[in-house]
Design a protein around this motif. Sequence first.
Motif, PDB file in Angstrom:
ATOM      1  N   LYS A   1     -41.643 -31.887  15.466  1.00 11.51           N
ATOM      2  CA  LYS A   1     -41.437 -31.337  14.124  1.00 11.51           C
ATOM      3  C   LYS A   1     -39.970 -31.406  13.714  1.00 11.51           C
ATOM      4  CE  LYS A   1     -43.435 -27.408  15.081  1.00 11.51           C
ATOM      5  NZ  LYS A   1     -43.904 -26.018  14.888  1.00 11.51           N
ATOM      6  N   ASP A   2     -39.091 -31.131  14.661  1.00  7.90           N
ATOM      7  CA  ASP A   2     -37.659 -31.099  14.357  1.00  7.90           C
ATOM      8  C   ASP A   2     -37.041 -32.483  14.243  1.00  7.90           C
ATOM      9  OD1 ASP A   2     -37.791 -28.347  14.386  1.00  7.90           O
ATOM     10  OD2 ASP A   2     -36.993 -28.140  16.421  1.00  7.90           O
ATOM     11  N   HIS A   3     -37.699 -33.497  14.837  1.00  3.70           N
ATOM     12  CA  HIS A   3     -37.173 -34.871  14.825  1.00  3.70           C
ATOM     13  C   HIS A   3     -38.238 -35.817  14.271  1.00  3.70           C
ATOM     14  CE1 HIS A   3     -34.699 -32.736  17.819  1.00  3.70           C
ATOM     15  NE2 HIS A   3     -33.740 -33.533  17.423  1.00  3.70           N
ATOM     16  N   TRP A   4     -38.808 -35.434  13.144  1.00  4.72           N
ATOM     17  CA  TRP A   4     -39.938 -36.159  12.573  1.00  4.72           C
ATOM     18  C   TRP A   4     -39.594 -37.610  12.287  1.00  4.72           C
ATOM     19  CZ3 TRP A   4     -44.858 -35.028  12.638  1.00  4.72           C
ATOM     20  CH2 TRP A   4     -45.750 -35.763  11.831  1.00  4.72           C
ATOM     21  N   ASP A   5     -38.428 -37.862  11.739  1.00  2.00           N
ATOM     22  CA  ASP A   5     -38.048 -39.233  11.408  1.00  2.00           C
ATOM     23  C   ASP A   5     -37.933 -40.096  12.662  1.00  2.00           C
ATOM     24  OD1 ASP A   5     -38.022 -38.612   8.733  1.00  2.00           O
ATOM     25  OD2 ASP A   5     -35.853 -38.343   8.620  1.00  2.00           O
ATOM     26  N   SER A   6     -37.377 -39.552  13.730  1.00  5.26           N
ATOM     27  CA  SER A   6     -37.290 -40.291  14.992  1.00  5.26           C
ATOM     28  C   SER A   6     -38.678 -40.579  15.543  1.00  5.26           C
ATOM     29  CB  SER A   6     -36.483 -39.501  16.026  1.00  5.26           C
ATOM     30  OG  SER A   6     -35.129 -39.428  15.655  1.00  5.26           O
ATOM     31  N   PHE A   7     -39.583 -39.607  15.426  1.00  2.95           N
ATOM     32  CA  PHE A   7     -40.948 -39.784  15.915  1.00  2.95           C
ATOM     33  C   PHE A   7     -41.653 -40.917  15.180  1.00  2.95           C
ATOM     34  CE2 PHE A   7     -45.522 -38.680  15.827  1.00  2.95           C
ATOM     35  CZ  PHE A   7     -45.776 -38.705  17.192  1.00  2.95           C
ATOM     36  N   GLN A   8     -41.384 -41.069  13.893  1.00  2.10           N
ATOM     37  CA  GLN A   8     -42.014 -42.141  13.123  1.00  2.10           C
ATOM     38  C   GLN A   8     -41.683 -43.518  13.694  1.00  2.10           C
ATOM     39  OE1 GLN A   8     -44.165 -41.332  10.300  1.00  2.10           O
ATOM     40  NE2 GLN A   8     -43.863 -39.474  11.492  1.00  2.10           N
ATOM     41  N   GLY A   9     -40.531 -43.609  14.356  1.00  2.00           N
ATOM     42  CA  GLY A   9     -40.094 -44.897  14.875  1.00  2.00           C
ATOM     43  C   GLY A   9     -40.945 -45.461  15.991  1.00  2.00           C
ATOM     44  N   CYS A  10     -41.764 -44.631  16.650  1.00  2.00           N
ATOM     45  CA  CYS A  10     -42.574 -45.130  17.771  1.00  2.00           C
ATOM     46  C   CYS A  10     -44.019 -45.407  17.375  1.00  2.00           C
ATOM     47  CB  CYS A  10     -42.528 -44.143  18.942  1.00  2.00           C
ATOM     48  SG  CYS A  10     -43.454 -42.611  18.673  1.00  2.00           S
ATOM     49  N   LEU A  11     -44.395 -45.156  16.135  1.00  6.54           N
ATOM     50  CA  LEU A  11     -45.805 -45.223  15.761  1.00  6.54           C
ATOM     51  C   LEU A  11     -46.349 -46.636  15.633  1.00  6.54           C
ATOM     52  CD1 LEU A  11     -46.065 -42.281  13.208  1.00  6.54           C
ATOM     53  CD2 LEU A  11     -46.310 -42.275  15.707  1.00  6.54           C
ATOM     54  N   SER A  12     -45.481 -47.608  15.391  1.00  9.43           N
ATOM     55  CA  SER A  12     -45.971 -48.979  15.265  1.00  9.43           C
ATOM     56  C   SER A  12     -46.592 -49.479  16.566  1.00  9.43           C
ATOM     57  CB  SER A  12     -44.834 -49.914  14.841  1.00  9.43           C
ATOM     58  OG  SER A  12     -43.783 -49.899  15.789  1.00  9.43           O
ATOM     59  N   TYR A  13     -46.267 -48.824  17.685  1.00 10.84           N
ATOM     60  CA  TYR A  13     -46.900 -49.156  18.969  1.00 10.84           C
ATOM     61  C   TYR A  13     -48.432 -49.101  18.842  1.00 10.84           C
ATOM     62  CZ  TYR A  13     -48.547 -48.528  23.769  1.00 10.84           C
ATOM     63  OH  TYR A  13     -49.221 -48.664  24.954  1.00 10.84           O
ATOM     64  N   LEU A  14     -48.942 -48.129  18.090  1.00  6.81           N
ATOM     65  CA  LEU A  14     -50.379 -47.922  17.980  1.00  6.81           C
ATOM     66  C   LEU A  14     -51.034 -48.786  16.913  1.00  6.81           C
ATOM     67  CD1 LEU A  14     -50.460 -44.038  18.311  1.00  6.81           C
ATOM     68  CD2 LEU A  14     -51.261 -45.692  20.006  1.00  6.81           C
ATOM     69  N   GLY A  15     -50.232 -49.436  16.077  1.00  8.18           N
ATOM     70  CA  GLY A  15     -50.793 -50.296  15.051  1.00  8.18           C
ATOM     71  C   GLY A  15     -50.091 -50.110  13.727  1.00  8.18           C
ATOM     72  N   THR A  16     -50.541 -50.845  12.745  1.00  3.75           N
ATOM     73  CA  THR A  16     -49.989 -50.769  11.409  1.00  3.75           C
ATOM     74  C   THR A  16     -50.499 -49.508  10.710  1.00  3.75           C
ATOM     75  OG1 THR A  16     -51.841 -51.942  10.404  1.00  3.75           O
ATOM     76  CG2 THR A  16     -50.020 -53.289  11.281  1.00  3.75           C
ATOM     77  N   PRO A  17     -49.901 -49.138   9.577  1.00  7.91           N
ATOM     78  CA  PRO A  17     -50.436 -48.002   8.814  1.00  7.91           C
ATOM     79  C   PRO A  17     -51.910 -48.164   8.463  1.00  7.91           C
ATOM     80  CG  PRO A  17     -48.234 -48.516   8.038  1.00  7.91           C
ATOM     81  CD  PRO A  17     -48.613 -49.615   9.004  1.00  7.91           C
ATOM     82  N   GLU A  18     -52.348 -49.397   8.249  1.00 12.92           N
ATOM     83  CA  GLU A  18     -53.762 -49.648   7.939  1.00 12.92           C
ATOM     84  C   GLU A  18     -54.650 -49.463   9.167  1.00 12.92           C
ATOM     85  OE1 GLU A  18     -51.193 -51.113   4.994  1.00 12.92           O
ATOM     86  OE2 GLU A  18     -51.240 -51.705   7.114  1.00 12.92           O
ATOM     87  N   GLU A  19     -54.102 -49.600  10.357  1.00 11.28           N
ATOM     88  CA  GLU A  19     -54.884 -49.518  11.594  1.00 11.28           C
ATOM     89  C   GLU A  19     -54.829 -48.154  12.259  1.00 11.28           C
ATOM     90  OE1 GLU A  19     -54.128 -54.143  13.099  1.00 11.28           O
ATOM     91  OE2 GLU A  19     -52.704 -52.561  13.620  1.00 11.28           O
ATOM     92  N   ILE A  20     -53.875 -47.303  11.853  1.00 15.74           N
ATOM     93  CA  ILE A  20     -53.565 -46.120  12.652  1.00 15.74           C
ATOM     94  C   ILE A  20     -54.709 -45.115  12.732  1.00 15.74           C
ATOM     95  CG2 ILE A  20     -52.500 -44.804  10.765  1.00 15.74           C
ATOM     96  CD1 ILE A  20     -51.262 -44.988  14.427  1.00 15.74           C
ATOM     97  N   VAL A  21     -55.488 -44.941  11.670  1.00 13.87           N
ATOM     98  CA  VAL A  21     -56.576 -43.959  11.709  1.00 13.87           C
ATOM     99  C   VAL A  21     -57.577 -44.319  12.798  1.00 13.87           C
ATOM    100  CG1 VAL A  21     -58.561 -43.040  10.450  1.00 13.87           C
ATOM    101  CG2 VAL A  21     -56.330 -43.164   9.329  1.00 13.87           C
ATOM    102  N   LEU A  22     -58.030 -45.577  12.814  1.00 13.47           N
ATOM    103  CA  LEU A  22     -58.980 -46.008  13.837  1.00 13.47           C
ATOM    104  C   LEU A  22     -58.348 -45.953  15.221  1.00 13.47           C
ATOM    105  CD1 LEU A  22     -61.762 -47.083  14.503  1.00 13.47           C
ATOM    106  CD2 LEU A  22     -60.938 -49.394  14.030  1.00 13.47           C
ATOM    107  N   SER A  23     -57.090 -46.328  15.331  1.00 20.11           N
ATOM    108  CA  SER A  23     -56.399 -46.293  16.610  1.00 20.11           C
ATOM    109  C   SER A  23     -56.305 -44.868  17.144  1.00 20.11           C
ATOM    110  CB  SER A  23     -55.000 -46.895  16.465  1.00 20.11           C
ATOM    111  OG  SER A  23     -54.317 -46.891  17.694  1.00 20.11           O
ATOM    112  N   VAL A  24     -55.990 -43.926  16.275  1.00 22.72           N
ATOM    113  CA  VAL A  24     -55.907 -42.520  16.681  1.00 22.72           C
ATOM    114  C   VAL A  24     -57.260 -42.016  17.165  1.00 22.72           C
ATOM    115  CG1 VAL A  24     -55.693 -40.177  15.723  1.00 22.72           C
ATOM    116  CG2 VAL A  24     -53.875 -41.855  15.369  1.00 22.72           C
ATOM    117  N   LEU A  25     -58.321 -42.340  16.449  1.00 25.14           N
ATOM    118  CA  LEU A  25     -59.651 -41.896  16.863  1.00 25.14           C
ATOM    119  C   LEU A  25     -60.021 -42.455  18.225  1.00 25.14           C
ATOM    120  CD1 LEU A  25     -61.566 -42.221  13.470  1.00 25.14           C
ATOM    121  CD2 LEU A  25     -60.951 -40.103  14.661  1.00 25.14           C
TER     122      LEU A  25
END
Length: 210
Positions: A122-146
């Motif tokens: 929560k305190d470093h939200w912008d830094s956390f965003q930097g690792c999310l592409s590992y799981l896929g693109t914004p279009e893929e992330i919902v399915l990847s999270v599930l």
Amino acid sequence: MIHTAKPQDGRELITRLREGYRPTDDELIAWNVASTVDALRSEIKEGDLDWIMPNIELQEGVRAAFYLALVKPFAISSEVRSLLARRFDSASPSLRTELLWRLLDDPSLPLATHQRLFDFVKDHWDSFQGCLSYLGTPEEIVLSVLRRIAECPESKRWIYLCCLPQYAADPIAAKGILVLASASSDPFMAVVANSLLKRFWSDQMDNTSV
């Protein structure tokens, strides 16, 4: 030309790394995505910790992040856990966003540590965003999270909820998952979901239509 590992050539790439090959930063960025790393992890043996661990302990940035991804098969060994905890205490926020995934591989992690890690996110939200592409693109992330929630230890599920706000291309689907998670039988997952809903959808909280 960057060599992109596929499931069938994960063994070849791990053999190169065992033999001392030092990838470029561009290669590390290209390889550090779920589809490639999953292929590489299947080839990791305990003896590989001899060359993986120094890269986690001594390196920063994309190099440390890649080797942290590789070490998952042994993330609950006492040697690895000691290193992860030590690095987390002194690492930059960007590296901590990589380290926390390995810390969360431990299903016996105390609740206080889960809260500490969520507070960090929560305190470093912008830094956390930097690792999310590992799981896929914004279009893929919902399915990847599930998929990840279905496969990971129950205690780790909450971190995947944090991948949805702001990153997901479909905010309605993202909100829907959080609404469902807010009623989870896992109290901490419910706390995380409600916190994210309040932070990112506070203006819609009275709207029950998802």
